[in-house]
Enzyme design. Sequence first.
Site, short mmCIF file in Angstrom:
data_model
loop_
_atom_site.label_atom_id
_atom_site.label_comp_id
_atom_site.label_asym_id
_atom_site.label_seq_id
_atom_site.Cartn_x
_atom_site.Cartn_y
_atom_site.Cartn_z
N ASP A 94 8.39 38.38 33.53
CA ASP A 94 8.65 36.95 33.63
C ASP A 94 9.78 36.72 34.62
O ASP A 94 10.92 37.13 34.38
CB ASP A 94 9.02 36.39 32.25
CG ASP A 94 9.03 34.87 32.21
OD1 ASP A 94 8.65 34.25 33.22
OD2 ASP A 94 9.42 34.31 31.17
N ASP A 154 4.55 32.88 37.92
CA ASP A 154 5.79 33.62 37.68
C ASP A 154 5.77 34.54 36.47
O ASP A 154 6.81 35.06 36.08
CB ASP A 154 6.96 32.64 37.55
CG ASP A 154 6.77 31.65 36.41
OD1 ASP A 154 5.67 31.59 35.83
OD2 ASP A 154 7.74 30.92 36.10
N GLU A 155 4.62 34.79 35.87
CA GLU A 155 4.59 35.72 34.75
C GLU A 155 3.22 36.37 34.61
O GLU A 155 2.20 35.81 35.00
CB GLU A 155 5.00 35.04 33.44
CG GLU A 155 4.09 33.91 33.02
CD GLU A 155 4.49 33.34 31.66
OE1 GLU A 155 4.89 34.11 30.76
OE2 GLU A 155 4.39 32.11 31.50
#
Length: 355
Positions: free
Chosen positions: A11, A106-107
């Site tokens: 993350d 983003d993860e």
Amino acid sequence: MNPIRKIIHIDMDCFYAAIEMRDFPELANKPIAVGGDAKRRGVIATCNYAARQFGIRSAMPTAHALKLCRELILRPVRMDVYQKESQYIRSLLTEYTDLIEPLSLDEAYLDVTESTQCQGSATWIAEEIRARIYQARQLTASAGIAPNKSLAKIASDWHKPNGQMVIRPEDVSAFVLDLPVRKLFGVGPKMEEKLRALNIKTCADLQRYSIEYLLQKFGTMGQRLYELARGIDNRPVNPERIRKSISVEETYPKDLPNSEACLAVLPDLMARLEARIQRAGKISGIHNLFVKLKFNDFQQTTIERVMDKLDLIVLRQLIQEGFARRGMPVRLLGIGIKLKQENTYQSVQLPLLDL
């Protein structure tokens, strides 16, 4: 016998805001947020930790964020830049495993059970990934390592920012006992409130209830709660996962008595939906808009319309049409978009929040 899985949840820390601070060093240590213009009723997509100290959060109306922090520096969304960084990170992850399930720009989840990188150590793999991302892009990431997806995601948030946590298989039973139920996947403020009414605050409290009781009380979510409270999550990391829709919904503590009350809460739902779409990055284009209403007799209706863009007027119409189907107080209201299932991707133009 199947081997114990090694799942990593990567993350990125304040991804959009971190990129802005990297590209514009003068913003370092100042409260900044990425999102829409307050004059156009925009919403915050993300913000850095300095801004969060003022109570600013994702999906918050920009105008409200500026009231909380007059010094807040607002940056426009540069989606093409964020997507480029995300593509680099994704290419780096493929060096460790093919079993990658991206959740957003983003993860992502990684299943490294069979990986021979870093001597097969999931902990070392996560450390190396984070170090390489920072070395190449000057962006920090947090990581969680655990035997399943749910625990890995919980662990990645434990030592944010720029940290990681390992939950070993033999430690799972002890770890979940003191874990607040709000940390469990699917437990939002409303569900937490319902659980607290039963004096359930931790997974240890939740473990005292039988699966039969939880099913009766919470339906299919009861089975999920029963398993998660024991650290059980058998969901595989799915690299073929295709997002079919993006939606938000809210269960209200007091029923919405009429269509006017439903329309009154639409701006908040719309702001949250816009933020979720921004977080998703490029999508395959909008195919349908839809609304979901659950009435106070627990009957549910969904109504949709073919549209290629977000349209507030259409959402208002759908809410009114959906409410008219039963004409009863509404306990849950949701709105969303269904996506085109194509290989071409595009950015979505978000409308102004102007009711």
